[in-house]
Motif scaffolding. Sequence first.
Motif, PDB file in Angstrom:
ATOM      1  N   ARG A  47       1.049  -1.065  -0.164  1.00 25.96           N
ATOM      2  CA  ARG A  47       0.018  -0.271  -0.049  1.00 25.96           C
ATOM      3  C   ARG A  47       0.991   1.258   0.104  1.00 25.96           C
ATOM      4  NH1 ARG A  47      -5.283   1.791   1.355  1.00 25.96           N
ATOM      5  NH2 ARG A  47      -5.663   3.341   2.067  1.00 25.96           N
TER       6      ARG A  47
ATOM      7  N   ASN B 254       2.124   6.837   2.542  1.00 19.19           N
ATOM      8  CA  ASN B 254       0.572   6.633   1.823  1.00 19.19           C
ATOM      9  C   ASN B 254       0.558   8.045   1.090  1.00 19.19           C
ATOM     10  OD1 ASN B 254      -2.088   6.184   1.363  1.00 19.19           O
ATOM     11  ND2 ASN B 254      -2.391   5.958   3.571  1.00 19.19           N
TER      12      ASN B 254
ATOM     13  N   ASP C  63      -9.078  -3.491  13.353  1.00 19.07           N
ATOM     14  CA  ASP C  63      -9.523  -3.895  11.979  1.00 19.07           C
ATOM     15  C   ASP C  63     -10.898  -3.151  10.977  1.00 19.07           C
ATOM     16  OD1 ASP C  63      -6.849  -4.442  11.458  1.00 19.07           O
ATOM     17  OD2 ASP C  63      -6.923  -5.819  10.885  1.00 19.07           O
TER      18      ASP C  63
ATOM     19  N   SER D  93      -4.019   3.584   9.002  1.00 23.05           N
ATOM     20  CA  SER D  93      -3.819   3.005   7.954  1.00 23.05           C
ATOM     21  C   SER D  93      -2.311   2.317   7.659  1.00 23.05           C
ATOM     22  CB  SER D  93      -4.345   3.962   6.839  1.00 23.05           C
ATOM     23  OG  SER D  93      -4.182   2.905   5.161  1.00 23.05           O
TER      24      SER D  93
ATOM     25  N   ALA E  53      -5.346  -1.736   5.605  1.00 25.03           N
ATOM     26  CA  ALA E  53      -5.512  -0.054   4.798  1.00 25.03           C
ATOM     27  C   ALA E  53      -6.446   0.713   5.765  1.00 25.03           C
ATOM     28  CB  ALA E  53      -6.589  -0.561   3.557  1.00 25.03           C
ATOM     29  N   TRP E  54      -7.297   0.486   6.825  1.00 22.51           N
ATOM     30  CA  TRP E  54      -8.116   0.540   6.805  1.00 22.51           C
ATOM     31  C   TRP E  54      -8.277   0.301   9.117  1.00 22.51           C
ATOM     32  CZ3 TRP E  54     -13.293   0.877   3.886  1.00 22.51           C
ATOM     33  CH2 TRP E  54     -13.209   2.068   3.038  1.00 22.51           C
TER      34      TRP E  54
END
Lengths: 329, 329, 329, 329, 329, 329
Positions: free
Chosen positions: A100, A108, A320, C27, C32-33
């Motif tokens: 990512r 990011n 999460d 993140s 990612a979240w």
Amino acid sequence: MVINPISPTVDFDQDGVQHGFLKLPYSHDQSAWGSIMIPITVVKNGTGPTAVLTGANHGDEYEGPIALYDLAAKIDPVDVSGRIIIVPAFNYPAFLSGTRTSPIDGGNLNRIFPGRPDGTVTQKIADFFQYQILSRADYVLDIHSGGRTLEFIPFAACHVLPDKRQEKRCVEAMRAFNAPYSLMLLEIDSVGMYDSAAEELGRVFVSTELGGGGSASATTIKIAKKGIENFLKHAGILAGDPLIEPTVNLDMPDGRCYVSCETPGLIEYTVELGEEVEEGQVVAVVHEVTRTGRPPALYRAGISGIFTGRHYPGMINMGDIVAVIAVPV
Amino acid sequence: MVINPISPTVDFDQDGVQHGFLKLPYSHDQSAWGSIMIPITVVKNGTGPTAVLTGANHGDEYEGPIALYDLAAKIDPVDVSGRIIIVPAFNYPAFLSGTRTSPIDGGNLNRIFPGRPDGTVTQKIADFFQYQILSRADYVLDIHSGGRTLEFIPFAACHVLPDKRQEKRCVEAMRAFNAPYSLMLLEIDSVGMYDSAAEELGRVFVSTELGGGGSASATTIKIAKKGIENFLKHAGILAGDPLIEPTVNLDMPDGRCYVSCETPGLIEYTVELGEEVEEGQVVAVVHEVTRTGRPPALYRAGISGIFTGRHYPGMINMGDIVAVIAVPV
Amino acid sequence: MVINPISPTVDFDQDGVQHGFLKLPYSHDQSAWGSIMIPITVVKNGTGPTAVLTGANHGDEYEGPIALYDLAAKIDPVDVSGRIIIVPAFNYPAFLSGTRTSPIDGGNLNRIFPGRPDGTVTQKIADFFQYQILSRADYVLDIHSGGRTLEFIPFAACHVLPDKRQEKRCVEAMRAFNAPYSLMLLEIDSVGMYDSAAEELGRVFVSTELGGGGSASATTIKIAKKGIENFLKHAGILAGDPLIEPTVNLDMPDGRCYVSCETPGLIEYTVELGEEVEEGQVVAVVHEVTRTGRPPALYRAGISGIFTGRHYPGMINMGDIVAVIAVPV
Amino acid sequence: MVINPISPTVDFDQDGVQHGFLKLPYSHDQSAWGSIMIPITVVKNGTGPTAVLTGANHGDEYEGPIALYDLAAKIDPVDVSGRIIIVPAFNYPAFLSGTRTSPIDGGNLNRIFPGRPDGTVTQKIADFFQYQILSRADYVLDIHSGGRTLEFIPFAACHVLPDKRQEKRCVEAMRAFNAPYSLMLLEIDSVGMYDSAAEELGRVFVSTELGGGGSASATTIKIAKKGIENFLKHAGILAGDPLIEPTVNLDMPDGRCYVSCETPGLIEYTVELGEEVEEGQVVAVVHEVTRTGRPPALYRAGISGIFTGRHYPGMINMGDIVAVIAVPV
Amino acid sequence: MVINPISPTVDFDQDGVQHGFLKLPYSHDQSAWGSIMIPITVVKNGTGPTAVLTGANHGDEYEGPIALYDLAAKIDPVDVSGRIIIVPAFNYPAFLSGTRTSPIDGGNLNRIFPGRPDGTVTQKIADFFQYQILSRADYVLDIHSGGRTLEFIPFAACHVLPDKRQEKRCVEAMRAFNAPYSLMLLEIDSVGMYDSAAEELGRVFVSTELGGGGSASATTIKIAKKGIENFLKHAGILAGDPLIEPTVNLDMPDGRCYVSCETPGLIEYTVELGEEVEEGQVVAVVHEVTRTGRPPALYRAGISGIFTGRHYPGMINMGDIVAVIAVPV
Amino acid sequence: MVINPISPTVDFDQDGVQHGFLKLPYSHDQSAWGSIMIPITVVKNGTGPTAVLTGANHGDEYEGPIALYDLAAKIDPVDVSGRIIIVPAFNYPAFLSGTRTSPIDGGNLNRIFPGRPDGTVTQKIADFFQYQILSRADYVLDIHSGGRTLEFIPFAACHVLPDKRQEKRCVEAMRAFNAPYSLMLLEIDSVGMYDSAAEELGRVFVSTELGGGGSASATTIKIAKKGIENFLKHAGILAGDPLIEPTVNLDMPDGRCYVSCETPGLIEYTVELGEEVEEGQVVAVVHEVTRTGRPPALYRAGISGIFTGRHYPGMINMGDIVAVIAVPV
């Protein structure tokens, strides 16, 4: 004043198709005088609007890069009125490592705008797009998917904007993209996003989530390819009308749309993405793994709607996301 | 003679349900006198056959562990005639790290049988199952999926065996499992497999591949749960008849079933798993990522059949499997 | 203005006991979240002062977390007058990894105040305590130990402050904590410390060093538990008087209190913590390890006093602290 | 036949004191033609018995190396009758990295005897001691401590042996070492131990555990130094009688002496090492760390006796040792 | 105002030779109260100019450290008029790890000036030199080489400066250094360089590139030693005249001097450093390594001149420098 | 019997030129069904002898791979009488990572013969060459250099062999290779070498060391290319006579040829490779780096001769080779 050290090997104002690089000097232990070479294609034919198409804003999302490497290889300038700037792998170091964020600086890219010309590698990329690419754009499409840790039903999205005329133009472009689902987002935290950077400059901006898990399927790739072609037709850069099929319009009214995890373990989903769920329905259970014989923790929908997004890996941690639920409108 | 140091905290011969551990002493830098505690459930009621059920032989395959942690938490000895030994996470260190092989010794548990009692952690697990678990088994079910790097249509499988009576009993058990697809395998290289260890001891052995990508869906989990229940009914350990739905019987005649990669890059599949493909049809293309504007490499089916397995991650390397194609029979 | 993204799942103004989390969105490549879920307990009963109790400001210091998880599990709001905010693992990511600093961003929480709401994970924690927690506090207790690389005699400490009335209130609270040793500190470099942040806001602040080596003993845990109870009684939040036993008051007049290492190797201490040493006395020798037969380097006390702190691991490097000596007053 | 490639730079048969190396060729990525240089001192004077003294069999145990580097630097051959072979850092690569096992091959030197001359680095060290060092020894002393993850009361130990005359000679040597505690061990699993290798060759062998936590204190170092001198006097290599103080004789009758962990978390000990405990008494509790407000798990003594050993770090995992209890005799 | 925490253990104003440290407090997981100890030598005799001599600004460049450790060990204050400040390993953490940048914070010391007193370790070093060292300097010599990833012909260099009198003094000092080649640089991007920091303060500044590959040869070491002695004689700090031999004066007019890589693979140079090349001549070819039988990519000189610098490792990546060509004047 | 799983994609008996792979199945966490694809070229024309040419037996040695990828791309079967098997990157995983040994299993390919068909990846490569490649060979050339940590004068070498007729044939082939130096080796420890494997099968075997440092120069590449062509002419596979220039014949009589390091630090060479040195002459000094002002350790030649090999990196450790000296004959 500090100058961004990225130099493009293409001329944005030249007609025809050019395949080149955004060359970003990067001095490090493995190469004292090295550079990161971000592939870019510029296709231009006469006057007309400019569309900027990007994939791999997050490095583990694949529908965008696949459709854009494909487009770059096939596009014929004769078919173009205006200009298309194609960057299939926006955060290129992240894309190369399949992660990512950038393996170089942890950046990011979608939380770092407007970047810095003298910052880290990811900040330099953001700064270059802020001041050199978005300034040239009329239409901006950034193709996301869920990445290795999330999975979504395929949707295009745009944001509720203060300028309702701009919002309307974005909604029309999202509808032209014509993914199976179309989602209207009211972002809580849009600081640092590429989306916000483009929107604040008044661009017509569309984003997507087309699948996830760190992979891409024939189906989701087709959605991306059709959506890009539709988007370019809508912008008037390619000739013809967008091919429009039915889409489900979705909304996410409030925090009940998110279910999050408070018990780490092995996650068992009980519904499939795209199914309808009722408020209070169990959507997943989490099994403790250190021993057998324990009842699992239950996770329930906070709102009735469509099961829109989920955690992807088999194991889940505290904090999460378990489920995202959106409401058809 | 070296004794395997693993000690079970359950009594295999005691009636009722016991949740415990296979305790494997492991002295290492983070714990001089530590142990690995592999969860195990033993359910026994009177006399009758013994079934051994395992998941996470490879640590990134989740349908097995989910269905077996669930079974262990719910099973009532009253419903059992005989014995069920449940080990939801067979290669437990690999399962905890979410990787195919063990993070401790790199051991691929399914290539290491019969193991060694004084070997590495993975070799000790194999040795214990070889001499302490398989010796107690009549029916053996090992639930695999594709893991993080492969994805399959959901199938149960058994092997062509020299003893045709044993083969027939395995085929019947595979049919009882009743996955959507049923595949007859002639393994080229079965050295070190748990499958071979069980079969050489004359056990009724069934394996599966139920999905992949390092995740599990509501659909594939249901296939696993129904298959386990059917398998136990078929063995006579649970009462009642297996629930049988249509299955597609598949065969893999020769090496044409495999397409492998000779061009690293970004993989774009053009067909979905489960679709029919014709010999010579393009099933995937691979895009070079260091630059735009290049035509992708084409990968074609070597045989007509069902698109059965694929590479999962978005990027593919030299020598990786592109496609597995099986032939309906 | 940037808003700190941490959201508490507890209501600081609600009576009774609440166990919840400070939820910090994070993140990253593995989620990612995702979010970091920092455990917090709030106990409130009517009006009265607020005490904030923290452990694991550095993640490898254990008396604080042990005493505070214990307190959170046992505390009955009926016994409270006012409010207690308990955060047993202040730098929670560091605590989970058993390291002084955060494995996420390398952040040393006690050098990063006032933090930043849009900074790294550790900066966000600091900012939240600066603006959301300290603002609610009257009494602040932060329980430290030596961590994996230092060991101390057990002491409570407070600082020489410009506001002598505040200093007096801090000294009284330190005496109420009543560790075996009580140390008056004139910090040379207090920039970025939580201590300074609390003191500058006028709070009554007490800190401790209760042992070290990355472990905790029954003895040091008892000191922490008694000290916390005493501190809360002193604040009037718990009923009754502090239990006061003899303490040794210590001072650290100048740089002679520190002995530092200029010869890397294997360290041999010749005195025990808590012993009296004379100026010039050898407190430790360092053996070169690449060869035998060499005389070791000698390290001598720079001042007469109590041997108060030492390097913990068996090996020592250039620039590490060999000894801390404090002077009884 | 394969020759062990280790070459000593000292002559074992030469009178006087020699400081040199066991030179172990090791070709690796950082040095194609490199060697590991294990420091060794040989002190010889005339005829008489040979004692072999080793420390850091596990690389994070420090009383042995400290006392032996010190002895090697101070010993005068005039005081010796016979020979002393001193290897302060037996598993030298592990010692340099401060870890129990070797960072090169993960080798636990005390589980790898008799080693292999063509094996890994750790196996080569074992083979060299098996065939080149133990063959020259009459008395063998191997000084252990708990290392970074365990802590013990200071004891010397010897084993129940089949040859009762040899056992008696070992017990006498253990008593001569005269640690505060003396423990008679019936090892369950002695495969691969240096202890067993020495005992099977008929040597007088004594081992110790003198503390732990990856550190050493002035007190435990004094125990080591006195013990070594006593041991050499007992062997007749140094002149004079051992200095004998009171010792507590301990026994470990069966598995009830060990308490092991089944709940990962933060460990709180309720008794100190050396205290007496009653069967059933709580010796430690473990707090879950992912949330506050939960009652901790209780761990109880399985037998009455002395609290002899414990887990050292603040956090504990499934399968780790919580407590070792020995019974005074 | 934040004070730089680095404290020197030497007195810059004391006559004679002092060997000490720049002590930089660094609290980290391996040492809570640790320091980095950067070796420094100060030699002073009466009044006169001050020269600052540094090596290992990048940690994998060795001629500087070798010549300066040697000088520090041999220098006699009697021979000095004025002061010499010798820091053989400027970025000391990088030097210890043999890498261009710091293993602690990734800092490239030569791109980080003027640093920050409250920044990372590398920023603190820069700030200290900016405000504590350069302020004391008249002559500044910073000895570079190519490091592990580049190789150069041996040259001294100085910059085109806005103050032509200062430029002239720098050129004279460069000529006094008298490397085999002397290069006049017009830096495109001098932001953050130590060079710029010194020049902006009006110092006489000389830099070098003396070889590379992460090694040093007898020849390049001799060039460094002679150059340092010459430089100090030129400054009047050592007595006597510089020893002057022939040098080749070089210029780098524009971007054609650089050839960069667009095809990753195995690099085959066809000319040696120091050879003359013609514009258009192939200087290197790059072989693809994933398969045999492919024609290599050709890299050609963009300008006629001397082959001055090259990539060192056998493998080369996208964006790395293939060749640097300078033009004799 | 276990079959080596490596399958070649080329037919060793087919005339013409074929570019393909040795395909080695390798199941790992990043690819469950992956393979390592070792490039190979087979050139055959009619009958005649077979030469096997290999590079990168150690992965950081580049003259071999460069010359062999080049040869494979250019060779025309018309020019060949017999067969050439070209494997430019023998230990291909090591070559890809630029390290001496394999990053997969740490395997040093030149110490692992005859390998194992069911062993690690490196063992499988060795086994395949032992039984499938050497069995087809008449002439075997394995091109080494010093790699990243050593540097040599360019020499070809062969061994003293028990079969003097075979030795003579090897010496003739070494002379045909005609490097600037030719070295006759009496290996002390030849266990596991590819050299020994080839020689024991009676093959004509030549090895080389052509430079080092993890790089290759135009000069050393030319030596490799000429040597290969000469070797093939000598074997009669290419037409014409070898081009013979003067060579220096060298011998290494005993252990005095090696100087090894006992003081870690910064190494300063005082002579260049290829220079003559006298017994007792200082060839290098080592500077301690933790402080300035110390005299360096001196390293002296143990024998008079040519300075043939050295440590390459700027820093040197205990036990590393300082110098190799060979004696002209």
